[in-house]
Motif scaffolding. Structure first.
Motif, PDB file in Angstrom:
ATOM      1  N   SER A  87       0.808  -1.218   0.000  1.00 21.19           N
ATOM      2  CA  SER A  87       0.000   0.000   0.000  1.00 21.19           C
ATOM      3  C   SER A  87       0.841   1.267   0.000  1.00 21.19           C
ATOM      4  O   SER A  87       0.290   2.358   0.030  1.00 21.19           O
ATOM      5  CB  SER A  87      -0.904   0.004   1.236  1.00 21.19           C
ATOM      6  OG  SER A  87      -0.120  -0.092   2.407  1.00 21.19           O
ATOM      7  N   MET A  94      -6.561  -1.792  -2.708  1.00 22.89           N
ATOM      8  CA  MET A  94      -7.214  -1.093  -3.814  1.00 22.89           C
ATOM      9  C   MET A  94      -6.617   0.317  -3.889  1.00 22.89           C
ATOM     10  O   MET A  94      -6.572   1.028  -2.891  1.00 22.89           O
ATOM     11  CB  MET A  94      -8.729  -1.038  -3.558  1.00 22.89           C
ATOM     12  CG  MET A  94      -9.535  -0.399  -4.679  1.00 22.89           C
ATOM     13  SD  MET A  94      -9.762   1.371  -4.447  1.00 22.89           S
ATOM     14  CE  MET A  94     -11.075   1.359  -3.208  1.00 22.89           C
ATOM     15  N   THR A 101      -7.971  -2.660  -8.636  1.00 24.25           N
ATOM     16  CA  THR A 101      -7.633  -3.822  -7.808  1.00 24.25           C
ATOM     17  C   THR A 101      -6.707  -4.733  -8.613  1.00 24.25           C
ATOM     18  O   THR A 101      -6.676  -4.676  -9.849  1.00 24.25           O
ATOM     19  CB  THR A 101      -8.886  -4.610  -7.396  1.00 24.25           C
ATOM     20  OG1 THR A 101      -9.568  -5.042  -8.580  1.00 24.25           O
ATOM     21  CG2 THR A 101      -9.815  -3.753  -6.552  1.00 24.25           C
ATOM     22  N   GLU A 121      -5.812  -8.635  -8.767  1.00 24.99           N
ATOM     23  CA  GLU A 121      -6.082  -9.996  -8.305  1.00 24.99           C
ATOM     24  C   GLU A 121      -5.827 -10.989  -9.424  1.00 24.99           C
ATOM     25  O   GLU A 121      -6.170 -10.723 -10.585  1.00 24.99           O
ATOM     26  CB  GLU A 121      -7.534 -10.109  -7.807  1.00 24.99           C
ATOM     27  CG  GLU A 121      -7.786  -9.276  -6.560  1.00 24.99           C
ATOM     28  CD  GLU A 121      -9.247  -9.265  -6.113  1.00 24.99           C
ATOM     29  OE1 GLU A 121     -10.117  -9.672  -6.902  1.00 24.99           O
ATOM     30  OE2 GLU A 121      -9.500  -8.827  -4.985  1.00 24.99           O
ATOM     31  N   ASN A 125     -13.414   5.180   4.148  1.00 25.86           N
ATOM     32  CA  ASN A 125     -13.794   3.866   3.633  1.00 25.86           C
ATOM     33  C   ASN A 125     -14.298   4.001   2.204  1.00 25.86           C
ATOM     34  O   ASN A 125     -14.986   4.959   1.863  1.00 25.86           O
ATOM     35  CB  ASN A 125     -14.881   3.236   4.502  1.00 25.86           C
ATOM     36  CG  ASN A 125     -14.323   2.801   5.843  1.00 25.86           C
ATOM     37  OD1 ASN A 125     -13.326   2.078   5.916  1.00 25.86           O
ATOM     38  ND2 ASN A 125     -14.949   3.271   6.908  1.00 25.86           N
ATOM     39  N   SER A 126     -13.915   3.035   1.380  1.00 20.44           N
ATOM     40  CA  SER A 126     -14.335   3.040  -0.015  1.00 20.44           C
ATOM     41  C   SER A 126     -14.899   1.687  -0.390  1.00 20.44           C
ATOM     42  O   SER A 126     -14.332   0.658  -0.028  1.00 20.44           O
ATOM     43  CB  SER A 126     -13.139   3.330  -0.931  1.00 20.44           C
ATOM     44  OG  SER A 126     -12.633   4.614  -0.702  1.00 20.44           O
ATOM     45  N   THR A 127     -16.001   1.713  -1.117  1.00 17.47           N
ATOM     46  CA  THR A 127     -16.584   0.488  -1.636  1.00 17.47           C
ATOM     47  C   THR A 127     -16.370   0.448  -3.140  1.00 17.47           C
ATOM     48  O   THR A 127     -16.509   1.470  -3.808  1.00 17.47           O
ATOM     49  CB  THR A 127     -18.089   0.436  -1.308  1.00 17.47           C
ATOM     50  OG1 THR A 127     -18.233   0.518   0.115  1.00 17.47           O
ATOM     51  CG2 THR A 127     -18.714  -0.845  -1.813  1.00 17.47           C
ATOM     52  N   LEU A 128     -16.009  -0.711  -3.631  1.00 22.12           N
ATOM     53  CA  LEU A 128     -15.770  -0.865  -5.064  1.00 22.12           C
ATOM     54  C   LEU A 128     -17.066  -0.577  -5.832  1.00 22.12           C
ATOM     55  O   LEU A 128     -18.111  -1.152  -5.527  1.00 22.12           O
ATOM     56  CB  LEU A 128     -15.313  -2.302  -5.310  1.00 22.12           C
ATOM     57  CG  LEU A 128     -14.253  -2.564  -6.378  1.00 22.12           C
ATOM     58  CD1 LEU A 128     -13.050  -1.654  -6.233  1.00 22.12           C
ATOM     59  CD2 LEU A 128     -13.816  -4.020  -6.281  1.00 22.12           C
ATOM     60  N   ALA A 136      -4.451  10.623  -4.488  1.00 23.81           N
ATOM     61  CA  ALA A 136      -4.471   9.163  -4.565  1.00 23.81           C
ATOM     62  C   ALA A 136      -4.452   8.582  -3.159  1.00 23.81           C
ATOM     63  O   ALA A 136      -3.847   9.142  -2.244  1.00 23.81           O
ATOM     64  CB  ALA A 136      -3.257   8.655  -5.332  1.00 23.81           C
ATOM     65  N   THR A 137      -5.138   7.458  -3.015  1.00 27.18           N
ATOM     66  CA  THR A 137      -5.091   6.736  -1.745  1.00 27.18           C
ATOM     67  C   THR A 137      -4.870   5.254  -2.041  1.00 27.18           C
ATOM     68  O   THR A 137      -5.216   4.758  -3.119  1.00 27.18           O
ATOM     69  CB  THR A 137      -6.399   6.874  -0.929  1.00 27.18           C
ATOM     70  OG1 THR A 137      -7.492   6.402  -1.727  1.00 27.18           O
ATOM     71  CG2 THR A 137      -6.647   8.312  -0.521  1.00 27.18           C
ATOM     72  N   SER A 138      -4.261   4.565  -1.078  1.00 24.03           N
ATOM     73  CA  SER A 138      -4.263   3.106  -1.120  1.00 24.03           C
ATOM     74  C   SER A 138      -5.141   2.654   0.032  1.00 24.03           C
ATOM     75  O   SER A 138      -5.160   3.272   1.096  1.00 24.03           O
ATOM     76  CB  SER A 138      -2.854   2.548  -0.989  1.00 24.03           C
ATOM     77  OG  SER A 138      -2.312   2.894   0.267  1.00 24.03           O
ATOM     78  N   ASN A 139      -5.876   1.587  -0.216  1.00 21.70           N
ATOM     79  CA  ASN A 139      -6.925   1.184   0.726  1.00 21.70           C
ATOM     80  C   ASN A 139      -6.897  -0.318   0.900  1.00 21.70           C
ATOM     81  O   ASN A 139      -6.853  -1.060  -0.095  1.00 21.70           O
ATOM     82  CB  ASN A 139      -8.297   1.622   0.195  1.00 21.70           C
ATOM     83  CG  ASN A 139      -8.317   3.113  -0.157  1.00 21.70           C
ATOM     84  OD1 ASN A 139      -8.609   3.944   0.674  1.00 21.70           O
ATOM     85  ND2 ASN A 139      -7.968   3.438  -1.399  1.00 21.70           N
ATOM     86  N   ARG A 140      -6.911  -0.763   2.153  1.00 20.80           N
ATOM     87  CA  ARG A 140      -6.808  -2.197   2.422  1.00 20.80           C
ATOM     88  C   ARG A 140      -8.187  -2.814   2.612  1.00 20.80           C
ATOM     89  O   ARG A 140      -9.055  -2.227   3.260  1.00 20.80           O
ATOM     90  CB  ARG A 140      -5.941  -2.447   3.652  1.00 20.80           C
ATOM     91  CG  ARG A 140      -5.619  -3.921   3.896  1.00 20.80           C
ATOM     92  CD  ARG A 140      -4.499  -4.087   4.892  1.00 20.80           C
ATOM     93  NE  ARG A 140      -3.235  -3.545   4.398  1.00 20.80           N
ATOM     94  CZ  ARG A 140      -2.420  -4.197   3.565  1.00 20.80           C
ATOM     95  NH1 ARG A 140      -2.732  -5.408   3.134  1.00 20.80           N
ATOM     96  NH2 ARG A 140      -1.297  -3.632   3.160  1.00 20.80           N
ATOM     97  N   ARG A 141      -8.374  -4.023   2.060  1.00 20.83           N
ATOM     98  CA  ARG A 141      -9.646  -4.756   2.152  1.00 20.83           C
ATOM     99  C   ARG A 141     -10.019  -4.977   3.608  1.00 20.83           C
ATOM    100  O   ARG A 141      -9.197  -5.402   4.415  1.00 20.83           O
ATOM    101  CB  ARG A 141      -9.491  -6.108   1.437  1.00 20.83           C
ATOM    102  CG  ARG A 141     -10.732  -6.967   1.393  1.00 20.83           C
ATOM    103  CD  ARG A 141     -11.529  -6.693   0.151  1.00 20.83           C
ATOM    104  NE  ARG A 141     -12.797  -7.405   0.180  1.00 20.83           N
ATOM    105  CZ  ARG A 141     -13.015  -8.586  -0.406  1.00 20.83           C
ATOM    106  NH1 ARG A 141     -12.047  -9.170  -1.086  1.00 20.83           N
ATOM    107  NH2 ARG A 141     -14.201  -9.169  -0.355  1.00 20.83           N
ATOM    108  N   LYS A 142     -11.280  -4.684   3.917  1.00 20.83           N
ATOM    109  CA  LYS A 142     -11.759  -4.878   5.299  1.00 20.83           C
ATOM    110  C   LYS A 142     -12.375  -6.257   5.465  1.00 20.83           C
ATOM    111  O   LYS A 142     -12.869  -6.832   4.529  1.00 20.83           O
ATOM    112  CB  LYS A 142     -12.801  -3.822   5.639  1.00 20.83           C
ATOM    113  CG  LYS A 142     -12.195  -2.441   5.762  1.00 20.83           C
ATOM    114  CD  LYS A 142     -13.240  -1.408   6.120  1.00 20.83           C
ATOM    115  CE  LYS A 142     -13.574  -1.430   7.603  1.00 20.83           C
ATOM    116  NZ  LYS A 142     -14.498  -0.334   7.961  1.00 20.83           N
TER     117      LYS A 142
END
Lengths: 223, 176
Positions: A41, A83, A105, A107, A125-128, A217-223
């Motif tokens: 990240s 993400m 993402t 994967e 928080n961000s949702t895809l 820009a941000t990097s975001n880890r899956r919750k």
């Protein structure tokens, strides 16, 4: 000796190493903070520029995992739990709240880019957002065939590249550390010969707004 | 025939149920995927230069709309620690104004003008790969109102990347 138990010594040693590496390696945003250092990240740089190939398009670059030696680059991979998001404020007032997002993402050896599209929520928080444009590409291998994805005028690339950042970081740290009072001429590029993992997304400007936009820009880890 | 249709319907319902229930599977592409912010950046070197050790993770989980209020005063302290003689800079910004601008860390990108960090005409209309962003920032921090103060500190004399950029997508040079 009680004061310096093995555990305390280990903590002291690790802290010292962390502090030293912090002093010696931080740069544009490379290894900027403890929670991201050494992780997928860690954003190193963000770029936004008009496409050199098409003046109707804007190019966004987000680089992660900086200071990769060539010998370490083939093994470097994007983190599937991370993400990367390009946030775009295209409001008239420029309130620095995102009106559009581009989300990526990584994967199963593929990069998937969502957007530009209105986010489902703003904030930390961000949702895809899977209801807008989705462009997929194979993540390009180190020194291998370059892969890109293209759909609806959006181009996508992900893979290792030369780190485009340049800076005489050693001279800067000497100045900040008080052991020097000036930069050298010529300077020495600390980032010469190092690689990063790059995300490059080119989109039609018409998808972004009018006039100007503010981006981050941000990097975001899956919750 | 009726039985056949019933079996088909049952099969359809079953497939739908199976398909639907798989949406809650963590690895299913249909599942809602939520992520939490871990790193944040816009202009180069802001966290690195202006945020004190111990607060760098906190800066990365700040929202840009809150940046000036949260970090503006601290950035001003850091700016004056770096350059005690700071008055204004090439942009005409005093210490408080400049610090607040930096603390709301976003990159302004023009959709109509040339995109550059600074090219002699445009200022902060984007960030191109070849832009010497560190020298621009050094000038704004150390160079005073006409960029002539502290000449030993306003240019690191690394003016370009070590590899040429491409003129076509993806523009960044191949890895070393």
């Amino acid at each position: 000796m009680k004061k310096y138990s093995k555990k305390n010594f280990a903590i002291l040693l690790i802290s010292t190493l962390v502090i030293l590496s912090g002093v010696y390696l931080i740069a544009a945003d490379h290894i900027d903070a403890p929670a991201v250092t050494g992780k997928g990240s860690d954003i190193t740089d963000v770029y936004a520029f008009q496409s050199p190939a098409n003046s109707s398009n804007m190019v966004f670059v987000v680089n992660v995992q900086g200071l990769l030696a060539p010998s370490a680059t083939a093994a470097a991979t994007f983190d599937p739990e991370v993400m990367v998001e390009i946030n775009i404020d295209n409001s008239a007032t420029k309130d620095n709240v995102e009106d559009l997002v581009i989300q990526a993402t990584f994967e199963n050896g593929k990069v998937q880019v969502y957007g530009p599209v209105a986010p489902l929520q703003t904030g930390l928080n961000s949702t895809l957002v899977t209801t807008g444009n989705i462009v997929e590409a194979t993540v390009s291998p180190y020194k291998g065939t370059l892969s890109m994805g293209e759909k609806n005028g959006i181009k996508v690339f992900a893979g290792p590249r030369d780190d485009p950042f340049f800076f005489d970081l050693d001279a800067y740290k000497a100045i900040i550390g008080g052991t020097s009072t000036k930069f050298n001429n010529p300077g020495n590029d600390t980032f010469k010969g190092t690689n990063v993992l790059s995300l490059v997304v080119e989109v039609p400007k018409s998808m972004l707004g009018t006039g100007s936009v503010n981006i981050w820009a941000t990097s975001n880890r899956r919750k | 025939m009726k039985t056949y249709i019933k079996i088909l319907s049952l099969f359809a319902v079953l497939s739908f149920t199976i398909g639907f229930s798989s949406c809650s599977d963590d690895d299913d592409p249909m599942a809602v995927k939520t992520y939490e912010q871990e790193d944040y950046m816009a202009r180069p070197a802001i966290n690195t230069v202006f945020v004190n050790t111990g607060e760098k993770d906190a800066f990365n989980t700040t929202l840009p709309k809150d940046g000036a209020a949260t970090w503006g005063a601290k950035f001003k302290t850091k700016l004056l620690a770096l350059n005690a003689g700071y008055t204004t800079n090439l942009l005409g910004l005093d210490a408080t104004t400049f610090s607040n601008v930096l603390a709301a860390d976003v990159l302004t990108v023009s959709l109509t003008e040339p995109t550059t960090f600074y090219n002699g005409t445009q200022v902060l209309t984007g960030r191109a790969l070849a832009d010497d962003v560190i020298t621009v920032e050094l000038i704004l921090i150390f160079g005073g109102p006409d960029a002539t103060s502290n000449p030993n500190l306003t240019d690191d004399h690394v003016d370009a990347n070590d590899k040429a950029f491409l003129t076509s997508f993806p523009y960044l040079a191949e890895a070393h």
